[in-house]
Design a protein around this motif. Structure first.
Motif, PDB file in Angstrom:
ATOM      1  N   GLU A 120       0.850  -1.184   0.000  1.00  0.00           N
ATOM      2  CA  GLU A 120       0.000   0.000   0.000  1.00  0.00           C
ATOM      3  C   GLU A 120       0.888   1.236   0.000  1.00  0.00           C
ATOM      4  O   GLU A 120       1.990   1.236   0.521  1.00  0.00           O
ATOM      5  N   LYS A 121       0.392   2.288  -0.584  1.00  0.00           N
ATOM      6  CA  LYS A 121       1.175   3.518  -0.722  1.00  0.00           C
ATOM      7  C   LYS A 121       1.583   4.087   0.624  1.00  0.00           C
ATOM      8  O   LYS A 121       0.882   3.883   1.622  1.00  0.00           O
ATOM      9  N   LEU A 145       5.305  -3.559  -6.571  1.00  0.00           N
ATOM     10  CA  LEU A 145       4.301  -2.599  -7.006  1.00  0.00           C
ATOM     11  C   LEU A 145       3.770  -1.807  -5.816  1.00  0.00           C
ATOM     12  O   LEU A 145       3.802  -2.276  -4.676  1.00  0.00           O
ATOM     13  N   THR A 146       3.268  -0.610  -6.086  1.00  0.00           N
ATOM     14  CA  THR A 146       2.667   0.232  -5.056  1.00  0.00           C
ATOM     15  C   THR A 146       1.237   0.537  -5.450  1.00  0.00           C
ATOM     16  O   THR A 146       0.972   0.964  -6.576  1.00  0.00           O
ATOM     17  N   GLY A 212       0.446  13.110   0.921  1.00  0.00           N
ATOM     18  CA  GLY A 212       1.375  13.757  -0.002  1.00  0.00           C
ATOM     19  C   GLY A 212       1.830  12.828  -1.104  1.00  0.00           C
ATOM     20  O   GLY A 212       2.151  13.255  -2.219  1.00  0.00           O
ATOM     21  N   CYS A 213       1.828  11.519  -0.818  1.00  0.00           N
ATOM     22  CA  CYS A 213       2.296  10.551  -1.806  1.00  0.00           C
ATOM     23  C   CYS A 213       1.419  10.513  -3.048  1.00  0.00           C
ATOM     24  O   CYS A 213       1.901  10.246  -4.151  1.00  0.00           O
ATOM     25  N   TYR A 214       0.118  10.799  -2.918  1.00  0.00           N
ATOM     26  CA  TYR A 214      -0.765  10.774  -4.082  1.00  0.00           C
ATOM     27  C   TYR A 214      -0.330  11.796  -5.124  1.00  0.00           C
ATOM     28  O   TYR A 214      -0.193  11.499  -6.307  1.00  0.00           O
ATOM     29  N   ASN A 340       8.508   4.848 -10.843  1.00  0.00           N
ATOM     30  CA  ASN A 340       7.723   6.003 -10.402  1.00  0.00           C
ATOM     31  C   ASN A 340       7.818   6.160  -8.891  1.00  0.00           C
ATOM     32  O   ASN A 340       8.058   7.267  -8.376  1.00  0.00           O
ATOM     33  N   ASN A 341       7.660   5.073  -8.179  1.00  0.00           N
ATOM     34  CA  ASN A 341       7.526   5.173  -6.734  1.00  0.00           C
ATOM     35  C   ASN A 341       8.839   5.364  -5.996  1.00  0.00           C
ATOM     36  O   ASN A 341       8.847   5.817  -4.845  1.00  0.00           O
TER      37      ASN A 341
END
Length: 365
Positions: A120-121, A145-146, A212-214, A340-341
């Motif tokens: 999870e993010k 993956l995130t 903030g991660c979104y 990306n993450n």
């Protein structure tokens, strides 16, 4: 000779059918951790048939006993020890509902066993953790993956299509990303979730990490995995009596060569929100909800209903299964991708540093 060819053909046909049957079989999925409120994503999909829970690992005995998963998963499949669960149940992939700090621990256990991981993010609490996780994933050839709720929004993908492919509003000049809610205490998150969500070590921060991660994820996507030149952040404690250890309001400004992104992540919004405004040289796109948006071009604003996403790109578990079974390829430009993450984690770490130092943090290329 004809008989021999018939036998060979028959053999390959059986193999092909067997492989297809294996592809269609439910994904063997392990669940690591039961404290995250996003566990409901499993519960609402578990009877669908595209995955089956083969094992659950949770260190807290009380959580193991009271988990709603007990109603859907046999009690013999619940384990205290993560490695024991992995070795006895042999999942193809795991999904992680533990503190962000423990994402590294899970990857350290899964990667050498060739087990794919979806967290999870966000991906990690720090660049140091993220680098170690990425190294393990690449060395052992697993997916890392995130999962973000917003990855599956029809409107986000339609906005990307209109802006990046159709060039409807010209080049992006500004993005404003709004994410958050009234606060995890205020919306009555569980005690086990709050214990680590409001801990600066286990979660890496408060609202700056949680929401903030979104914006960091979406801006990295829209700017083709280009890092911002600099990150400037203001972190506030508007409710220190409720959240004494972490920020509850974050404003993060990302400087790109040709655009500015402002991420407004807060546990102080008067409502739930995950929306964004994207401005270009010839118009704008307002992503209002997962399905509703507004587009301004040629002097006129029009309301749009975004078209639905196609399977498996419309759901995290369809996506995970398709990626594990190699039906799709997770490219670096995907919202869930490791590439990306890794940048997302770098942005968040820079935001925390910026707030402490009171100045912008420049990122290395």
């Amino acid at each position: 000779m004809k008989a021999y060819r018939a036998v060979v053909l028959s053999f390959f046909l059986v193999c092909f059918v067997s492989l297809k049957a294996e592809d269609n079989a439910p994904l063997r999925l392990g669940v690591v951790g039961l404290s995250h409120s996003h566990l409901h994503e499993i519960l609402v999909r578990i009877d669908r048939g595209d995955f089956c829970i083969v094992g659950v690992a949770e260190r807290d005995a009380a959580l193991r006993e009271k988990s709603p998963l007990r109603e859907k998963v046999d009690s013999s499949l619940f384990y205290e020890d993560l490695e024991e669960m992995l070795d006895k149940t042999h999942p193809e992939a795991v999904i992680v509902y533990e503190p962000i700090y423990d994402h590294l621990r899970v990857v350290e256990a899964c990667a050498p066993r060739g087990i794919h991981v979806m967290v999870e993010k966000p991906l990690a609490v720090s660049v140091k953790h993220a680098d170690r996780m990425a190294k393990l994933a690449r060395e052992n050839n697993i997916l890392l993956l995130t999962n973000y709720e917003t990855t599956w929004y029809n409107t986000n993908h339609e906005a990307y299509n209109l802006i990046k492919r159709q060039k409807n509003i010209g080049d992006i000049t500004r993005m404003e990303v709004y994410d958050g809610h009234q606060g995890p205490v205020e919306i009555k998150c569980s005690g086990e979730f709050l214990r680590w969500l409001t801990d600066p070590v286990l979660n890496g921060g408060g609202a700056v990490t949680d929401f903030g991660c979104y914006g960091a994820n979406l801006s990295t996507w829209f700017f083709d995995n280009q890092k911002p030149v600099s990150v400037y952040a203001i972190l506030k404690r508007q409710k220190p009596h409720v959240y004494p250890k972490v920020d509850d309001d974050a404003t993060i400004i990302l400087e790109y060569p040709s655009a500015t992104v402002q991420i407004m992540a807060s546990w102080n919004w008067p409502m739930n929100r995950k929306d964004m405004h994207i401005y270009g040289s010839r118009g704008y796109v307002y992503q209002d909800t997962p399905t509703q948006m507004r587009v301004y071009t040629e002097g006129e604003e029009n309301s749009w209903v975004a078209p639905p996403l196609e399977k498996p790109y419309n759901d995290p578990f369809y996506f995970l299964k398709a990626a594990v079974r190699k039906e799709i390829q997770v490219t670096p430009d995907n919202l869930s991708s490791l590439e990306n993450n890794m940048i997302v984690v770098e942005i968040l770490e820079a935001a925390v540093k910026s707030a402490k130092k009171g100045k912008a943090i420049r990122l290395q290329k």
